[in-house]
Design a protein around this motif. Sequence first.
Motif, mmCIF file in Angstrom:
data_model
loop_
_atom_site.group_PDB
_atom_site.id
_atom_site.type_symbol
_atom_site.label_atom_id
_atom_site.label_comp_id
_atom_site.label_asym_id
_atom_site.label_seq_id
_atom_site.Cartn_x
_atom_site.Cartn_y
_atom_site.Cartn_z
ATOM 1 N N ALA A 119 0.841 -1.202 0.000
ATOM 2 C CA ALA A 119 0.000 0.000 0.000
ATOM 3 C C ALA A 119 0.874 1.250 0.000
ATOM 4 O O ALA A 119 0.596 2.215 -0.743
ATOM 5 C CB ALA A 119 -0.939 -0.002 1.199
ATOM 6 N N THR A 120 1.933 1.239 0.790
ATOM 7 C CA THR A 120 2.861 2.374 0.823
ATOM 8 C C THR A 120 3.553 2.545 -0.525
ATOM 9 O O THR A 120 3.693 3.670 -1.025
ATOM 10 C CB THR A 120 3.908 2.181 1.941
ATOM 11 O OG1 THR A 120 3.222 2.109 3.195
ATOM 12 C CG2 THR A 120 4.902 3.320 1.971
ATOM 13 N N ASP A 137 1.054 4.094 -2.955
ATOM 14 C CA ASP A 137 0.863 5.517 -2.669
ATOM 15 C C ASP A 137 2.053 6.335 -3.163
ATOM 16 O O ASP A 137 1.883 7.394 -3.776
ATOM 17 C CB ASP A 137 0.678 5.755 -1.165
ATOM 18 C CG ASP A 137 -0.650 5.247 -0.644
ATOM 19 O OD1 ASP A 137 -1.577 5.023 -1.452
ATOM 20 O OD2 ASP A 137 -0.763 5.081 0.593
ATOM 21 N N THR A 138 3.250 5.833 -2.925
ATOM 22 C CA THR A 138 4.456 6.519 -3.373
ATOM 23 C C THR A 138 4.499 6.580 -4.896
ATOM 24 O O THR A 138 4.838 7.613 -5.477
ATOM 25 C CB THR A 138 5.706 5.810 -2.824
ATOM 26 O OG1 THR A 138 5.642 5.805 -1.393
ATOM 27 C CG2 THR A 138 6.982 6.496 -3.264
ATOM 28 N N ARG A 145 1.977 6.550 -6.983
ATOM 29 C CA ARG A 145 1.000 7.532 -7.454
ATOM 30 C C ARG A 145 1.546 8.951 -7.332
ATOM 31 O O ARG A 145 1.380 9.777 -8.228
ATOM 32 C CB ARG A 145 -0.307 7.397 -6.675
ATOM 33 C CG ARG A 145 -1.228 6.314 -7.191
ATOM 34 C CD ARG A 145 -2.599 6.368 -6.528
ATOM 35 N NE ARG A 145 -2.595 5.753 -5.210
ATOM 36 C CZ ARG A 145 -2.758 4.458 -4.988
ATOM 37 N NH1 ARG A 145 -2.928 3.637 -6.003
ATOM 38 N NH2 ARG A 145 -2.743 3.969 -3.771
ATOM 39 N N GLU A 146 2.220 9.233 -6.232
ATOM 40 C CA GLU A 146 2.782 10.567 -6.012
ATOM 41 C C GLU A 146 3.903 10.869 -7.010
ATOM 42 O O GLU A 146 3.974 11.960 -7.564
ATOM 43 C CB GLU A 146 3.293 10.693 -4.572
ATOM 44 C CG GLU A 146 3.689 12.082 -4.184
ATOM 45 C CD GLU A 146 2.529 13.069 -4.176
ATOM 46 O OE1 GLU A 146 2.810 14.279 -4.301
ATOM 47 O OE2 GLU A 146 1.358 12.667 -4.050
#
Length: 77
Positions: free
Chosen positions: A40-41, A44-45, A47-48
């Motif tokens: 999940a991390t 998220d990274t 996507r950023e």
Amino acid sequence: MSRTSHVRLLPWCGADGQPAHLVTDGTESRLSRLADSIEATQLDTAREVLKLSRAMLQSLERPTVGELFYVTQRLTE
């Protein structure tokens, strides 16, 4: 009675640098929850990094070779 095995590629490598796998009967475990959290991390990274990369490429100022190299490295991690 046969049990179904579930093989999952973990989001880290083993001590020898080879891919790490978790073989289970499909039930949740502490290790599978840790892998879920790390994945999940990572998502998220990612996507950023994609969001920032798009902004850099759509900017009126052309990115430098160094900036493109840096963002390419981040995108491949």
